[in-house]
Design an enzyme around this catalytic site. Sequence first.
Site, short mmCIF file in Angstrom:
data_model
loop_
_atom_site.label_atom_id
_atom_site.label_comp_id
_atom_site.label_asym_id
_atom_site.label_seq_id
_atom_site.Cartn_x
_atom_site.Cartn_y
_atom_site.Cartn_z
N LYS A 9 51.17 45.47 38.40
CA LYS A 9 49.99 45.54 37.40
C LYS A 9 50.06 46.72 36.63
CE LYS A 9 47.00 42.84 40.55
NZ LYS A 9 45.67 42.92 41.22
N TYR A 49 43.86 34.04 36.68
CA TYR A 49 42.75 34.46 37.42
C TYR A 49 41.53 33.22 37.29
CZ TYR A 49 44.59 39.09 38.76
OH TYR A 49 45.16 39.85 39.24
N ASN A 112 44.94 48.17 42.36
CA ASN A 112 45.68 47.74 43.56
C ASN A 112 47.18 47.49 43.31
OD1 ASN A 112 45.47 45.14 42.87
ND2 ASN A 112 44.19 44.40 44.67
N HIS A 115 50.14 41.95 42.35
CA HIS A 115 49.63 40.82 42.73
C HIS A 115 50.75 40.18 43.57
CE1 HIS A 115 47.98 36.80 42.18
NE2 HIS A 115 49.19 36.48 41.79
N GLU A 126 51.13 29.65 39.97
CA GLU A 126 51.33 30.72 39.04
C GLU A 126 52.72 31.05 38.36
OE1 GLU A 126 48.16 33.37 41.35
OE2 GLU A 126 50.16 33.81 42.02
P1 DAT Z 1 44.65 39.42 45.86
O1 DAT Z 1 44.92 40.16 44.80
O2 DAT Z 1 44.65 40.26 47.10
O3 DAT Z 1 45.10 38.10 45.94
P2 DAT Z 1 42.03 38.44 44.96
O4 DAT Z 1 42.58 37.19 44.68
O5 DAT Z 1 40.83 37.95 45.94
O6 DAT Z 1 42.81 39.27 45.65
O7 DAT Z 1 41.53 38.99 43.70
C1 DAT Z 1 42.33 39.04 42.43
C2 DAT Z 1 42.08 40.82 42.02
O8 DAT Z 1 40.99 40.86 41.51
C3 DAT Z 1 42.21 41.68 43.25
O9 DAT Z 1 43.68 42.07 43.31
C4 DAT Z 1 41.46 43.06 42.98
C5 DAT Z 1 40.21 42.19 42.08
N1 DAT Z 1 38.96 41.88 42.75
C6 DAT Z 1 39.06 41.20 43.91
N2 DAT Z 1 37.72 41.34 44.59
C7 DAT Z 1 37.24 42.39 43.76
C8 DAT Z 1 35.93 42.94 43.76
N3 DAT Z 1 34.98 42.64 44.98
N4 DAT Z 1 35.52 44.06 43.14
C9 DAT Z 1 36.59 44.45 42.34
N5 DAT Z 1 37.86 43.83 42.03
C10 DAT Z 1 37.78 42.79 42.72
MG MG Z 2 44.62 36.24 44.87
#
Ligand code: DAT
Ligand code: MG
Length: 149
Positions: A9, A49, A112, A115, A126
């Site tokens: 990212k 997303y 973070n 991805h 994806e």
């Molecule tokens: P991952 O990236 O571990 O698959 P995810 O698919 O649940 O996690 O979410 C996608 C991204 O969105 C994640 O990397 C960071 C952001 N995100 C997820 N939950 C969040 C939250 N509660 N607050 C802020 N950002 C969040």
């Molecule tokens: Mg995810």
Amino acid sequence: MERTFLMVKPDGVQRGLIGEIVTRFERRGFKLVASRFEKLPESRVMEHYAEHVQKPFFPGLKAYITSGPCFLMVWEGKDIVKISRDMIGATNPAGAVPGTIRGDFALEIGMNVIHGSDCVETADREIAIHFRPEELVSYSRIDEKYLYE
Ligand code: DAT
Ligand code: MG
């Protein structure tokens, strides 16, 4: 062989972590089959997303993910979807185990670093969003003899 979609990212790119991240997957024995360095167009962010577009954090997520270039990759190898998620670590870096990418390089959920697709079906979806089939390169790695029994 299983494939997954991984993406460094904008924070990972700006912090000079592309090489470190690629090295971890290379050394584990996984094979890079496609890559592209680009700023994600908004239309592809919405597709990528789709499960999060209605969530309160989405505007912030969209601003972050389009704030600079990303490094997009497709990797291949045995059980790569689960293993790469384990190597990436928990979504919130505050709880990510040291030794994982997020556990070593990140502090906050909104920054973070990387991805990774969360299951095989997501990986297929994806990969198709970000790459055309002809962009995926089929080849052997010379060490496969000593990676797979
Ligand atoms: P991952 O990236 O571990 O698959 P995810 O698919 O649940 O996690 O979410 C996608 C991204 O969105 C994640 O990397 C960071 C952001 N995100 C997820 N939950 C969040 C939250 N509660 N607050 C802020 N950002 C969040
Ligand atoms: Mg995810």
